[in-house]
Design an enzyme around this catalytic site. Structure first.
Site, PDB file in Angstrom:
ATOM      1  CG  HIS A 160      -1.846  -1.147   1.288  1.00  0.00           C
ATOM      2  ND1 HIS A 160      -3.196  -0.989   0.649  1.00  0.00           N
ATOM      3  CD2 HIS A 160      -1.793  -2.278   1.852  1.00  0.00           C
ATOM      4  CE1 HIS A 160      -3.717  -2.112   0.791  1.00  0.00           C
ATOM      5  NE2 HIS A 160      -3.054  -3.016   1.501  1.00  0.00           N
ATOM      6  CB  CYS A 203      -2.407   3.781  -3.962  1.00  0.00           C
ATOM      7  SG  CYS A 203      -3.719   2.679  -4.046  1.00  0.00           S
TER       8      CYS A 203
END
Length: 468
Positions: A160, A203
């Site tokens: 992440h 991301c």
């Protein structure tokens, strides 16, 4: 006339060799590219920055990457692996001791070195390994990138992330872009590599290099997304035939960008494919979901993959990822989920499939994840309202700087802002990292970290944990 014909003959031979393959390609290739171990050593650092079965895909990605490098001829002593190692033998794993990265794939966990596991997967150790600084390590195998000026280094990071930040499995710890790039610059100044390639799955992964990575330090980087968008999980529950994981799995098996470059590597002879070609292939496969980017020394993308990943016959990978005949078709039609929503998908399926005795616990787990998201979002929203008003606040906090600009001018301000917020409101977590752009925009507007404790206290005091 003979002088005119000779170049044409050479071009014809080259064309035939390029199409037909076989021994002609090795004969015509410059000797330095035939055996890249003649000059320098290949090194690799592989890191999964998450933990928990809901994040199965990150460790599956790293294990698959290891198998590619191992089959390419890299030695374990030159491959450093960071993974929390709580997936293969997790009680939630329907195949104990096994990790797969493809719906039809077999085990990619077997043989993977466990250099840094558990809490040893942290920022300090990762940066120390890159620099080859054994004295700075805290735990782990002690293995580092002990490279020299002739060596080639491949780094792959999957996790992440958020604007300017990558996650780590230890709660409250993150790798900021400024620290990563400063380490890479220090590595270059030490003269301990010839070239370095960095692949990042997260991301807003482009923000780790945008406006930061110099083009003159022999580093080429590609990222799963640009500086403002999500990356995607893939092979997730709910897909159609050939797309979804086996029915006993409730979690995504891989990440779209990651399986794209790895399945591309599995399907090709690494001696014959350049980083530029792989970049184009991966970009085309993921274009409907995110924009794969490249940064740094773009001249390095002309190098062939084997210079960093070794060379192997694609047929050798069939046991790892299953048949490669329909990879493009499968990947283009697979079910993809936002990285930040993949955990919700897992907890939702876990709740749906839970027995009567476990359903309440699974329900609380799912609601807890949703409640944390709500508290973080509302806390940031209230801070924006206090500073800029309820109308202008959201627009200000999500504003994006022009392409080519770094996320923030003062990275120390950003780090202090995040710490101050977390002290008052709780940890951002893997979901809340998306809000680092809000803190960066505050710093860029002159709101200093001194103001954050009071702002966060006011904003989060109104947010009380729900009862289930």
């Amino acid at each position: 006339m003979a002088r005119l014909c000779f170049p044409v003959l050479v071009q014809l031979v080259l064309l035939i060799a390029g199409v037909a393959g076989g021994p002609w390609q090795e004969f015509l290739r410059p000797q330095s590219d035939v055996d890249n171990d003649v000059v320098g050593t290949r090194w690799a650092v592989l890191i999964a920055g998450s933990k928990g079965f809901e994040n199965y895909r990150h460790q599956a990605d790293v294990c698959h990457a290891y198998q590619i490098l191992k089959k390419g001829g890299l030695k374990d002593e030159n491959i450093v692996v960071f993974m929390y190692d709580d997936i293969a033998n997790n009680s939630a794993n329907p195949r104990p001791g096994v990790i797969i990265n493809h719906p039809n794939g077999s085990d990619v966990y077997a043989g993977v070195p466990k250099d840094y596991t558990g809490n040893d997967v942290n920022v300090n150790n990762f940066l120390a390994v890159l620099l080859g600084d054994k004295s700075a390590l805290t735990g782990g195998s002690g293995k580092v990138v002990d490279s020299s000026q002739d060596d080639h280094i491949f780094v792959y990071y999957t996790d992440h992330g958020g604007p300017g930040v990558l996650g780590m499995p230890t709660l409250g710890e993150s790798l900021f872009a400024s620290d990563l790039v400063a380490t890479l610059e220090k590595k270059h100044a030490a003269g301990t590599y010839r070239s370095l390639v960095f692949y990042v799955e997260s991301c807003e992964s482009g923000s780790m290099f945008e406006g930061l990575l110099p083009a003159n330090i022999s580093i080429y980087a590609t990222t799963a997304s640009n500086a403002t968008e999500d990356s995607w999980a893939t092979y997730c529950p709910g897909g159609g035939q050939g797309e979804a994981p086996p029915p006993e799995f409730m979690t995504c098996l891989g990440d779209l960008y990651s399986v794209s470059w790895m399945e591309d590597s599995d399907a090709h002879n690494l001696r014959n494919e350049s980083f530029e070609l792989q970049y184009d292939n991966v970009r085309n496969r993921t274009l409907s979901w995110s924009h794969v980017m490249q940064y740094g020394d773009l001249g390095l993308n002309a190098q062939t993959l084997d210079l960093f990943m070794g060379s192997s016959d694609p047929a050798n990978h069939s046991a790892t990822v299953g048949s490669t005949d329909n990879l493009l078709m499968q990947l283009s039609s697979a079910v993809h989920v936002h990285q930040r929503d993949a955990d919700l998908l897992y907890f939702w399926h876990k709740y749906r499939r839970s027995s009567d005795g476990m359903s309440e616990e699974a329900r609380k787990e799912l609601l807890g994840v949703m409640a944390h998201r709500s508290r973080v979002d509302k806390g940031i929203e209230r801070i924006g309202g206090i500073l800029f008003g309820t109308e202008a606040g959201p627009q200000f906090l999500t504003a994006v700087r022009p392409t080519g600009w770094p996320l923030v001018d003062d990275w120390d301000c950003l780090k202090s802002m995040v710490r101050a917020f977390e002290e008052q409101c709780g940890l951002l977590g893997q979901y809340g990292m998306k809000h680092t752009r809000a803190f960066a925009n505050m710093c860029n507007a002159g709101v200093g970290p001194i103001a954050m404790p009071n702002l966060a206290s006011k904003a989060c005091a109104a947010s009380t944990p729900p009862s289930f």
